[in-house]
Motif scaffolding. Sequence first.
Motif, PDB file in Angstrom:
ATOM      1  N   ILE A 226       0.834  -1.202   0.000  1.00 26.79           N
ATOM      2  CA  ILE A 226       0.000   0.000   0.000  1.00 26.79           C
ATOM      3  C   ILE A 226       0.873   1.258   0.000  1.00 26.79           C
ATOM      4  CG2 ILE A 226      -1.665   1.325   1.380  1.00 26.79           C
ATOM      5  CD1 ILE A 226      -2.679  -1.457   2.421  1.00 26.79           C
ATOM      6  N   ALA A 227       1.959   1.216   0.778  1.00 20.62           N
ATOM      7  CA  ALA A 227       2.821   2.397   0.913  1.00 20.62           C
ATOM      8  C   ALA A 227       3.786   2.551  -0.257  1.00 20.62           C
ATOM      9  CB  ALA A 227       3.598   2.325   2.230  1.00 20.62           C
ATOM     10  N   TYR A 228       4.528   1.501  -0.563  1.00 23.78           N
ATOM     11  CA  TYR A 228       5.632   1.649  -1.512  1.00 23.78           C
ATOM     12  C   TYR A 228       5.234   1.395  -2.967  1.00 23.78           C
ATOM     13  CZ  TYR A 228       8.137   1.164   2.926  1.00 23.78           C
ATOM     14  OH  TYR A 228       8.575   1.298   4.219  1.00 23.78           O
ATOM     15  N   ASP A 229       4.252   0.541  -3.188  1.00 23.57           N
ATOM     16  CA  ASP A 229       3.823   0.264  -4.559  1.00 23.57           C
ATOM     17  C   ASP A 229       2.684   1.189  -4.991  1.00 23.57           C
ATOM     18  OD1 ASP A 229       5.680  -1.743  -4.467  1.00 23.57           O
ATOM     19  OD2 ASP A 229       4.236  -3.370  -4.243  1.00 23.57           O
ATOM     20  N   GLU A 230       1.675   1.297  -4.124  1.00 27.81           N
ATOM     21  CA  GLU A 230       0.514   2.116  -4.482  1.00 27.81           C
ATOM     22  C   GLU A 230       0.696   3.587  -4.112  1.00 27.81           C
ATOM     23  OE1 GLU A 230      -2.839   0.274  -2.604  1.00 27.81           O
ATOM     24  OE2 GLU A 230      -2.427  -1.694  -3.511  1.00 27.81           O
ATOM     25  N   ARG A 231       1.676   3.894  -3.266  1.00 29.40           N
ATOM     26  CA  ARG A 231       1.998   5.270  -2.849  1.00 29.40           C
ATOM     27  C   ARG A 231       0.848   5.943  -2.108  1.00 29.40           C
ATOM     28  NH1 ARG A 231       7.210   4.794  -2.717  1.00 29.40           N
ATOM     29  NH2 ARG A 231       8.106   4.095  -4.670  1.00 29.40           N
ATOM     30  N   LYS A 232       0.065   5.152  -1.380  1.00 27.65           N
ATOM     31  CA  LYS A 232      -1.069   5.726  -0.645  1.00 27.65           C
ATOM     32  C   LYS A 232      -0.713   6.059   0.801  1.00 27.65           C
ATOM     33  CE  LYS A 232      -4.558   3.550  -3.547  1.00 27.65           C
ATOM     34  NZ  LYS A 232      -5.611   2.503  -3.639  1.00 27.65           N
ATOM     35  N   MET A 233       0.434   5.558   1.268  1.00 26.46           N
ATOM     36  CA  MET A 233       0.909   5.882   2.602  1.00 26.46           C
ATOM     37  C   MET A 233       2.390   6.232   2.506  1.00 26.46           C
ATOM     38  SD  MET A 233      -1.054   3.059   5.004  1.00 26.46           S
ATOM     39  CE  MET A 233      -1.238   4.135   6.428  1.00 26.46           C
ATOM     40  N   ILE A 234       2.848   6.998   3.481  1.00 26.19           N
ATOM     41  CA  ILE A 234       4.255   7.376   3.522  1.00 26.19           C
ATOM     42  C   ILE A 234       4.805   7.099   4.917  1.00 26.19           C
ATOM     43  CG2 ILE A 234       4.100   9.162   1.744  1.00 26.19           C
ATOM     44  CD1 ILE A 234       3.925  11.227   4.070  1.00 26.19           C
ATOM     45  N   GLU A 235       6.114   7.021   5.012  1.00 27.98           N
ATOM     46  CA  GLU A 235       6.770   6.975   6.313  1.00 27.98           C
ATOM     47  C   GLU A 235       6.923   8.405   6.819  1.00 27.98           C
ATOM     48  OE1 GLU A 235      10.428   4.865   6.511  1.00 27.98           O
ATOM     49  OE2 GLU A 235       9.692   3.157   5.341  1.00 27.98           O
ATOM     50  N   ALA A 236       6.477   8.645   8.034  1.00 26.77           N
ATOM     51  CA  ALA A 236       6.590   9.983   8.614  1.00 26.77           C
ATOM     52  C   ALA A 236       6.750   9.860  10.115  1.00 26.77           C
ATOM     53  CB  ALA A 236       5.368  10.823   8.270  1.00 26.77           C
ATOM     54  N   TYR A 237       7.184  10.971  10.733  1.00 27.34           N
ATOM     55  CA  TYR A 237       7.395  10.969  12.168  1.00 27.34           C
ATOM     56  C   TYR A 237       6.172  11.557  12.856  1.00 27.34           C
ATOM     57  CZ  TYR A 237      10.070  10.757  16.460  1.00 27.34           C
ATOM     58  OH  TYR A 237      10.520  10.423  17.717  1.00 27.34           O
ATOM     59  N   PHE A 238       5.198  10.683  13.179  1.00 28.78           N
ATOM     60  CA  PHE A 238       4.018  11.098  13.931  1.00 28.78           C
ATOM     61  C   PHE A 238       4.135  10.497  15.328  1.00 28.78           C
ATOM     62  CE2 PHE A 238      -0.479  10.259  15.255  1.00 28.78           C
ATOM     63  CZ  PHE A 238      -0.833  11.580  15.449  1.00 28.78           C
ATOM     64  N   ASN A 239       4.699  11.264  16.243  1.00 30.08           N
ATOM     65  CA  ASN A 239       5.035  10.793  17.597  1.00 30.08           C
ATOM     66  C   ASN A 239       6.161   9.759  17.575  1.00 30.08           C
ATOM     67  OD1 ASN A 239       3.454  12.297  19.443  1.00 30.08           O
ATOM     68  ND2 ASN A 239       1.643  11.187  18.789  1.00 30.08           N
ATOM     69  N   ALA A 240       6.227   8.984  16.551  1.00 29.32           N
ATOM     70  CA  ALA A 240       7.308   8.026  16.316  1.00 29.32           C
ATOM     71  C   ALA A 240       7.235   7.716  14.819  1.00 29.32           C
ATOM     72  CB  ALA A 240       7.109   6.775  17.155  1.00 29.32           C
ATOM     73  N   LEU A 241       8.110   6.837  14.333  1.00 30.76           N
ATOM     74  CA  LEU A 241       8.093   6.525  12.912  1.00 30.76           C
ATOM     75  C   LEU A 241       6.875   5.683  12.589  1.00 30.76           C
ATOM     76  CD1 LEU A 241       9.622   6.847  10.250  1.00 30.76           C
ATOM     77  CD2 LEU A 241      10.782   4.694  10.753  1.00 30.76           C
ATOM     78  N   CYS A 242       6.040   6.182  11.679  1.00 31.28           N
ATOM     79  CA  CYS A 242       4.759   5.539  11.365  1.00 31.28           C
ATOM     80  C   CYS A 242       4.487   5.560   9.867  1.00 31.28           C
ATOM     81  CB  CYS A 242       3.598   6.291  12.033  1.00 31.28           C
ATOM     82  SG  CYS A 242       3.622   6.287  13.825  1.00 31.28           S
ATOM     83  N   PHE A 243       3.601   4.678   9.451  1.00 31.79           N
ATOM     84  CA  PHE A 243       2.936   4.824   8.161  1.00 31.79           C
ATOM     85  C   PHE A 243       1.726   5.735   8.376  1.00 31.79           C
ATOM     86  CE2 PHE A 243       4.836   0.548   7.313  1.00 31.79           C
ATOM     87  CZ  PHE A 243       5.538   0.881   6.165  1.00 31.79           C
ATOM     88  N   VAL A 244       1.601   6.763   7.542  1.00 33.90           N
ATOM     89  CA  VAL A 244       0.452   7.671   7.608  1.00 33.90           C
ATOM     90  C   VAL A 244      -0.045   7.900   6.180  1.00 33.90           C
ATOM     91  CG1 VAL A 244       1.270   8.841   9.692  1.00 33.90           C
ATOM     92  CG2 VAL A 244       1.890   9.746   7.438  1.00 33.90           C
ATOM     93  N   PRO A 245      -1.284   8.375   6.000  1.00 26.96           N
ATOM     94  CA  PRO A 245      -1.786   8.655   4.645  1.00 26.96           C
ATOM     95  C   PRO A 245      -0.904   9.655   3.905  1.00 26.96           C
ATOM     96  CG  PRO A 245      -3.599   8.624   6.214  1.00 26.96           C
ATOM     97  CD  PRO A 245      -2.335   8.561   7.028  1.00 26.96           C
TER      98      PRO A 245
END
Length: 408
Positions: A74-93
């Motif tokens: 979902i994140a890396y192929d479809e590009r619908k989520m990204i890695e970001a720092y939301f309180n800690a390292l997370c997948f977010v929209p």
Amino acid sequence: MPAVIVSKNIVRKFLVSRNFGRFKPHSKIKHVEYEHIHSLECVQMDPLRIVERNQDLVLVNRFDNYRSHMIEKIAYDERKMIEAYFNALCFVPAEEYRYHLVKQQSIGKEIKAHLVKLAKGEKILGLVKHLKSEIERQGPLPASYFKTESKVSWGYSPGLKVTTAALDYMWYSGMLMTHNRENGKRIYDLPERVLPEHIETKPSTKKEYQDFMLRKHFRTYHIGDLSFWRFGNMHLKKPERITLIEPLIRKGELLELEIEAAKNRYLIMKDDYEDLLAAEKYTPDNRVRFLAPLDNMTFNRDMIEDIFGFEYRWEVYAPKSKRKYGYYVMPILYKTDFIGRIDPKADRKSSALVFNLIQIEDGVKIANTLLKELASAAIRFAKFAGLEKVDIKKTSPQSLKSKLAKLV
């Protein structure tokens, strides 16, 4: 407006309902897609794979047919989520990029200030232009592509390559993003080549950022705790947190919540208040859940202790001599109660899910229904990890071991 007074029982039901109840029925979703998980708001990442990684453990507790790495597709192929720092390292929209960029650039400035004082800091900062040009020219690259003998003490590592430290700084500064991962290692690329074309890339203003993060905090964790230093993902001091929420309380968008017999006062969005009251009629299923160490449900561990009366600490970073329950200790949730902990490990050579410990809290009655649900949870967990059997080394109470062994 005076604080709304509610019982702990209602709040427990509300939190369990929001974290798990709304994702039922577990087995109906055959292949987990972005549309199924985006309402979680974030899924915290962790590279440790003692059984499976934290992000996978979070999602299999919501969807029976989730399989490891679906979220990466979902994140890396479809590009619908990204890695970001939301309180800690997370997948977010992915559409939230411009808000998370504010936080990451702030961390980047802190890192830069640290580097200026650090031996070899100038060398690390001097690498930025070269590394960026190589990625522009070559395409996505891992840290291992860049060869150097020079090392620096950085983060958790006493000896990290200066090129890796520079890439880390560039990621936090927003100069680079995660294109994908290979064997858990980040592959770096330019934001314009990672993000879908429709994503807004201009950083939000400070006010936009604060408004967004405050609301996202409640969408993610459902109840706010002003004493929590990570409240709103802004790492503000308590007086600053109060200043931030006071206008929303005056407008009636935020309600103060007084939970009977709780130490702290909490907050809830007005839009969620009716759901909180309706939770009194919520009937949880009988399923035992072994929660991920970094599950959204237990993110604020002090709040869990205050409301559920359950003390949980992840002991991964504790010295072995100070561990009480085990290295990868995970909480056990049953209905609306935390009833104990497990310390699991996958023995892939023997294809066994090893429970170094299954601990049940004093005062929990282990009736036949609970016993069967514990066994079912252990079997599901092993199956998810691709393991053929369950091996229980130790239980507390001790008598639980033989009873469970007959069922697994």
